[in-house]
Write an enzyme that holds these catalytic residues in place. Structure first.
Site, PDB file in Angstrom:
ATOM      1  N   ASP A 126       0.824  -1.217   0.000  1.00 40.47           N
ATOM      2  CA  ASP A 126       0.000   0.000   0.000  1.00 40.47           C
ATOM      3  C   ASP A 126       0.855   1.261   0.000  1.00 40.47           C
ATOM      4  O   ASP A 126       2.043   1.231   0.326  1.00 40.47           O
ATOM      5  CB  ASP A 126      -0.898  -0.001   1.240  1.00 40.47           C
ATOM      6  CG  ASP A 126      -0.101  -0.111   2.538  1.00 40.47           C
ATOM      7  OD1 ASP A 126       0.589  -1.137   2.729  1.00 40.47           O
ATOM      8  OD2 ASP A 126      -0.130   0.823   3.350  1.00 40.47           O
TER       9      ASP A 126
ATOM     10  N   GLU B 148       0.071  -1.002   5.797  1.00 38.54           N
ATOM     11  CA  GLU B 148       1.112  -0.475   6.699  1.00 38.54           C
ATOM     12  C   GLU B 148       0.918   1.008   6.962  1.00 38.54           C
ATOM     13  O   GLU B 148       1.115   1.492   8.073  1.00 38.54           O
ATOM     14  CB  GLU B 148       2.502  -0.706   6.086  1.00 38.54           C
ATOM     15  CG  GLU B 148       3.672  -0.506   7.067  1.00 38.54           C
ATOM     16  CD  GLU B 148       4.147   0.929   7.200  1.00 38.54           C
ATOM     17  OE1 GLU B 148       4.867   1.225   8.179  1.00 38.54           O
ATOM     18  OE2 GLU B 148       3.805   1.783   6.362  1.00 38.54           O
ATOM     19  N   GLU B 149       0.519   1.734   5.936  1.00 38.74           N
ATOM     20  CA  GLU B 149       0.434   3.196   6.062  1.00 38.74           C
ATOM     21  C   GLU B 149      -0.700   3.640   6.989  1.00 38.74           C
ATOM     22  O   GLU B 149      -0.785   4.814   7.338  1.00 38.74           O
ATOM     23  CB  GLU B 149       0.297   3.849   4.682  1.00 38.74           C
ATOM     24  CG  GLU B 149       1.505   3.635   3.770  1.00 38.74           C
ATOM     25  CD  GLU B 149       2.771   4.351   4.252  1.00 38.74           C
ATOM     26  OE1 GLU B 149       2.746   4.973   5.326  1.00 38.74           O
ATOM     27  OE2 GLU B 149       3.788   4.269   3.531  1.00 38.74           O
TER      28      GLU B 149
HETATM   29 ZN   LIG Z   1       6.679   2.302   4.203  1.00 38.62          ZN
END
Ligand SMILES: [Zn+2]
Ligand SMILES: *[C@@H]1O[C@H](CO)[C@@H](O)[C@H](O)[C@H]1NC(C)=O
Ligand SMILES: *[C@@H]1O[C@H](CO)[C@@H](O)[C@H](O)[C@H]1NC(C)=O
Ligand SMILES: *[C@@H]1O[C@H](CO)[C@@H](O)[C@H](O)[C@H]1NC(C)=O
Ligand SMILES: *[C@@H]1O[C@H](CO)[C@@H](O)[C@H](O)[C@H]1NC(C)=O
Length: 552
Positions: free
Chosen positions: A148, A215-216
Site C-alpha cells: 500500500d 502499513e500506512e
Molecule cells: Zn513504508
C-alpha cells in the site's frame, strides 16, 4: 601528647575521603571509553560466480531499462489506503480489489519467482510467498515490504511536476506515489529473486517474502506474522528485513548507514473531560474547554526525561559519529565516548543531541497533541471535551511509565477543579472518585512498547552490516572506504512490530542514495534515483547468498 579522639576520627575521615576519591578517579579512568563496533565488508564465498550478474544489475543499460518498466507498472497500479478504509476486507471486497490487481501484476511480471514459490494469501490481500529451502533445519529468512501507499491529496495535485501515478522516468529519477515508500523495495526484492533464479541459485535456507497491505494506516489488517507464527512457531526465523533506517547520510562529516535495530514505542492516549452542562448565561468561571486548556499548557510545558543508554541503539550511532567525525568538537566527542560510565559526560551528550542537534526524539519520549474536540453549541456549556495525544516512547520507558507521567502532569489541574480521575490502562482504575464537578478519563486507544533490541554482536549483524559495506564500498563505488555502519533507532513504526515473536534479529533498512526525507516519502513529487533502485536489488541479491551459506 596523645591525639585526642576527635582528631583521630577526623584523620580517618580525611584519609578515607582521599582513598575513595583516588579510587573513584582511578576507576573512571580505567573504564575504557566505549568504541564504535567495527564492521567490515562481507561477501558470499560464491561471489566470483555471481560477479557478472551483480555487474549487470548495477551497470547494464538493458537491465536498467527493464527495471524502470517494472517499477513504473507498480506505480501505475494504484494501492492507496486511507484511515477510514473499511476495517474488514469482507466489508467491501470491491474496495479492496485493487490489491487483487496488484498481485496479478506481480504474477505477470515475475514468472520465475512465481514458479519457485508458493503463495499464501493471508486475510485476502496479505501476501506470503515461501521459497522452500533444501534444508528444513535452517531457520527461514523473512524479507518484507508493504503493497500500500499513502494517498495523494487532490489539493496538491497541481504541485506535482510529474503525474503521481504515471511513474515518469527522466533518465535519472523515477517519480510517483509509493516509489520511495516502498514499491521500489517490494519490486526490488522480486527482481533480485528473479536474477538469483536465472543464475541457478536454489536456497538451502527457506526464504519468505511477506507483504502487508495496510502499513500506512498502522497495519490493523496485517495477519501475516500471526500466520507465520502459527505455521513455524516462536523464534523460528533467522532474521527479518523491512523498510527503514538511514543510508549514506553524512552525519557530522561521517558517511553513515544506520539500519534501525529497534523502534520507539507508540501510544495514542485520549484525555476526556466530562462536566455538567448548563446555560451559557450563568457559566462557571472555567468550562471544561478552559480546564482542558490548562492541561494542555501543562502537558506541553513538561519535558520527558532524556536518556543516553546502551539500551538505545542511537547510543552506538553517536559513539560511531564521535569516533569518526572530523567536525565534532573534541569536548563533545569526549563526553559521548565516556557517557557510558560518567554521569556528567552523559548529561552533556544527551543535551548535545537534544539541543545542539535538535534531535531530542532520539533521546527521549515525545508527545504531540494532535486532535481536540468539544462543545456543541454557542449558548450551551460544553459537557464533553476530548483530546488525543500521540506519544512515541523512549527505549528506557514503557506504556505504563508514560501514563503515570501524564497522570502526574494533569493531576494538579484535576485537583484544582475537584474532578474525579479514572485511567483505563490495565482495566478501569478509579484514581479519584467522580464528583459533582465532573470527571477526567484517560483512555489508551492504542499502544505498544518499544521494540526489543536487535543484537549487533555476532554473525547475524556481521553478515548484514558487511553486505552493506561490500555493496557500497566494493560494488557501487569500487575501492572506496570510510562508510560507517551503525545501529540506530526508528522513531516511527513499521510492520515489523508484528514480528517480534519470530526472531530477535530484525533490521529496518533500505539501501539507496538518499535518506527517505530527501525522496519526499509521503510528499509531493516523491521520487527515487534509479541508481538507488539498482543498489537495492544488488544488496538483496548478495544478502540472500550470504545468509544462505551460514549455518546459524
Ligand atoms: Zn513504508
Ligand atoms: C534504454 O532506454 C533509453 C531511453 O528510453 C533508450 O534510449 C536506450 O536505447 C535503451 N537502452 C537499451 C539497451 O535498451
Ligand atoms: C479526488 O479527485 C478524484 C478525481 O476527480 C475523485 O474521484 C476523488 O473522489 C477525489 N478525492 C477526494 C478525497 O476528494
Ligand atoms: C507474541 O506472543 C505473545 C505470547 O504468546 C502473544 O501474547 C502476542 O500476541 C504475540 N505477539 C504478536 C505480535 O503476535
Ligand atoms: C542442515 O543444516 C543443519 C544445521 O546447520 C546441519 O547441521 C545439517 O548438516 C544440514 N543438513 C544438510 C542435509 O545439509
Amino acid at each position: 601528647m596523645p591525639y585526642s579522639g576527635t582528631r583521630i576520627v577526623s584523620f580517618i575521615v580525611v584519609g578515607l575521603f582521599i582513598v575513595v576519591s583516588l579510587f573513584w578517579s582511578f576507576s573512571e579512568e580505567s573504564q575504557a571509553a566505549v568504541e564504535c563496533p567495527a564492521t567490515k565488508p562481507h561477501r558470499p564465498s560464491t561471489y566470483h560466480l555471481h560477479k557478472a550478474t551483480l555487474s549487470k544489475i548495477l551497470h547494464s543499460e538493458e537491465f536498467r531499462n527493464a527495471s524502470v518498466m517494472k517499477l513504473q507498472a507498480a506505480i501505475r497500479t494504484r494501492t492507496e489506503v486511507y484511515d477510514d478504509d473499511p476495517l474488514l476486507v469482507e466489508d467491501d471486497f470491491t474496495y479492496w480489489s485493487k490489491f487483487e490487481k496488484f498481485e496479478q501484476l506481480l504474477k505477470s511480471t515475475f514468472p520465475l519467482f512465481y514458479s519457485k514459490t508458493t503463495l499464501q494469501k493471508v486475510n485476502y490481500h496479505g501476501l506470503v510467498y515461501i521459497w522452500e529451502g533444501s534444508n528444513s533445519s535452517l531457520k527461514p529468512l523473512v524479507l518484507m515490504a508493504h503493497q500500500d501507499t499513502v494517498p495523494v491529496s487532490n489539493l496538491t495535485l497541481n504541485q506535482w511536476e510529474h503525474d503521481p501515478f504515471s511513474g515518469d522516468y527522466d533518465g535519472e529519477n523515477v517519480y510517483g506515489r509509493g516509489v520511495a515508500d516502498c514499491k521500489e523495495q517490494l519490486i526490488g526484492l522480486l527482481e533480485a529473486a528473479e536474477e538469483l533464479i536465472s543464475s541457478e541459485f536454489s536456497p538451502r535456507r527457506t526464504i519468505i517474502y511477506s507483504f502487508g497491505f495496510d502499513e500506512e494506516v498502522g497495519g490493523p489488517r496485517n495477519k501475516n506474522a500471526e500466520w507465520l507464527e502459527r505455521k513455524y512457531g516462536k523464534d523460528s526465523m533467522y532474521a527479518v528485513l523491512d523498510e527503514g533506517g538511514v543510508n549514506l547520510d553524512i552525519i557530522q562529516g561521517v558517511k553513515m548507514s544506520v539500519p534501525g535495530t529497534a523502534e520507539k514505542g507508540y501510544m495514542d492516549l485520549k484525555i476526556i473531560l466530562e462536566t455538567p452542562g448548563g446555560h451559557s448565561s450563568i457559566p462557571p468561571r472555567h468550562t471544561s474547554i478552559g480546564i482542558m486548556g490548562e492541561m494542555i499548557v501543562e502537558l506541553e510545558k513538561y519535558e520527558f526525561p532524556k536518556y543516553f543508554t546502551k539500551n538505545n541503539p542511537a547510543f552506538w550511532e553517536y559513539v560511531c559519529v564521535a569516533e569518526h567525525s572530523p567536525e565534532m568538537a573534541s569536548s563533545v566527542k569526549k563526553s559521548i565516548l565516556s557517557a557510558g560510565h560518567n554521569q556528567k559526560a552523559n548529561e552533556i551528550a544527551r543535551n548535545y543531541i537534544d539541543v545542539d542537534l535538535g534531535k531530542g526524539f532520539v533521546v527521549k519520549s515525545t508527545r504531540a497533541i494532535d486532535i481536540i474536540s468539544g462543545g456543541v453549541k454557542a449558548n450551551a456549556l460544553p459537557e464533553y471535551v476530548e483530546l488525543t495525544m500521540n506519544v512515541r516512547i523512549a527505549m528506557e520507558e514503557t506504556v505504563a511509565t508514560v501514563v503515570d507521567r501524564v497522570i502526574d502532569i494533569i493531576k494538579p489541574v484535576v485537583d484544582k477543579y475537584h474532578l474525579g480521575l479514572v485511567s483505563d490502562l490495565n482495566g478501569r482504575q478509579e484514581l479519584k472518585p467522580s464528583t459533582p464537578a465532573g470527571n477526567c478519563l484517560l483512555k489508551v486507544v492504542q499502544a505498544f512498547p518499544p521494540a526489543p533490541l536487535t543484537p549487533t554482536l555476532g554473525s547475524h549483524w556481521d553478515i548484514f552490516a558487511g553486505t552493506i559495506h561490500h555493496v557500497y564500498e566494493d560494488l557501487v563505488a569500487p575501492d572506496s572506504t570510510g562508510l560507517i555502519v551503525a545501529p540506530g533507532i526508528g522513531s516511527g513504526n513499521t510492520d515489523t512490530k508484528y514480528y517480534w515473536n519470530l526472531t530477535n534479529h530484525i533490521y529496518r533498512y533500505k539501501p539507496g542514495l538518499l535518506p527517505g526525507v530527501y525522496s519526499k516519502e509521503h510528499g509531493i513529487n516523491e521520487f527515487i534515483p534509479m541508481d538507488s533502485h539498482l543498489h537495492l536489488i544488488a544488496f538483496y541479491y548478495e544478502y540472500i547468498l550470504s545468509v544462505d551459506e551460514t549455518d546459524d
